[in-house]
Design a protein around this motif. Structure first.
Motif, PDB file in Angstrom:
ATOM      1  N   LYS A  25       0.868  -1.142  -0.084  1.00  0.00           N
ATOM      2  CA  LYS A  25      -0.174   0.111   0.303  1.00  0.00           C
ATOM      3  C   LYS A  25       0.852   1.084   0.062  1.00  0.00           C
ATOM      4  N   LYS A  30      -3.173   2.563  -2.222  1.00  0.00           N
ATOM      5  CA  LYS A  30      -4.359   1.838  -1.485  1.00  0.00           C
ATOM      6  C   LYS A  30      -5.089   1.333  -2.713  1.00  0.00           C
ATOM      7  N   ARG A  31      -5.471   1.767  -3.828  1.00  0.00           N
ATOM      8  CA  ARG A  31      -5.979   1.368  -4.839  1.00  0.00           C
ATOM      9  C   ARG A  31      -5.549   0.204  -5.507  1.00  0.00           C
ATOM     10  N   TYR A  34      -5.534  -2.990  -3.566  1.00  0.00           N
ATOM     11  CA  TYR A  34      -7.137  -3.607  -3.468  1.00  0.00           C
ATOM     12  C   TYR A  34      -7.475  -4.309  -4.873  1.00  0.00           C
ATOM     13  N   VAL A  35      -7.011  -3.623  -6.038  1.00  0.00           N
ATOM     14  CA  VAL A  35      -7.300  -4.171  -7.375  1.00  0.00           C
ATOM     15  C   VAL A  35      -6.260  -5.414  -7.632  1.00  0.00           C
TER      16      VAL A  35
END
Length: 206
Positions: A25, A30-31, A34-35
């Motif tokens: 992260k 963060k994106r 998660y992806v």
């Protein structure tokens, strides 16, 4: 005979979160984390079902996020993480326990499955010895593979016994929070399982 030695797991024992996902992260955002976890979900589920090993899953994750990353860039961001993010993840009670051992001249050793790249610097700052997983480097870049074996389970014991003559110590302490720590805990006269969470419990003490 030497006085005492204390072995601490890191992720979940000293920290409140898994540092592998925190380092992803920090370095990727963060994106992206998660992806990536959605794309990696088949392997993560297979690991939970014990179809594939933790080590194999870790290599899938590391390869997905860091393959071909120059070591110099990777390590620079790991060093930033140690300074900027990691202190907020440390459990205060764990740090207090470590400092108590140091005041008693106990040898303190972190034994972790996480990579030494984002653990060793913190250990150095706190004058603690470090045993950690090593990442494979080729042509100056991260491959995503583990160099040697994942430092978890019985491998923790093997690495400890390679570096320390345990019979030289009067007292052995160990701290962990998962089944991967239990072989290490079995070495200790005073072994603590999930010690810094609410309801501290002794795994074994003699």
């Amino acid at each position: 005979m030497k006085n005492a030695i204390a072995f601490f797991d890191f992720d979940g024992t000293i920290t409140c979160k898994d540092t592998l996902f925190e380092i992803i992260k920090y370095q990727k955002g963060k994106r992206a984390l998660y992806v990536g976890l959605i794309k990696l979900s088949p392997w993560l589920i297979a690991m939970k079902l014990r179809i594939i090993s933790n080590a194999a899953t870790k290599e899938k994750v590391l390869t997905f996020f860091f393959k071909d990353t120059p070591l110099q860039d990777f390590q620079r961001k790991c060093d930033e993480f140690i300074t900027r993010k990691l202190p907020r993840l440390i459990r205060p009670d764990a740090l207090q326990e470590i400092n108590k051992h140091k005041q008693n001249n106990t040898t303190v050793v972190i034994v972790t499955a996480s990579a030494e790249n984002w653990i060793e610097g913190w250990c150095g700052q706190n004058h603690i010895k470090c045993i950690a997983t090593k990442l494979e480097i080729k042509d100056g870049s991260i491959t995503g593979k583990i160099d040697g074996k994942n430092c978890n389970g019985v491998e923790k014991v093997k690495r400890i016994k390679t570096l320390f003559q345990l019979e030289e110590y009067e007292t052995i302490f160990a701290y962990g929070d998962t089944k991967g720590d239990k072989p290490m805990l079995s070495l200790a006269a005073f072994a603590y399982y999930k010690p810094f969470r609410q309801g501290r419990s002794d795994y074994n003490s003699t």
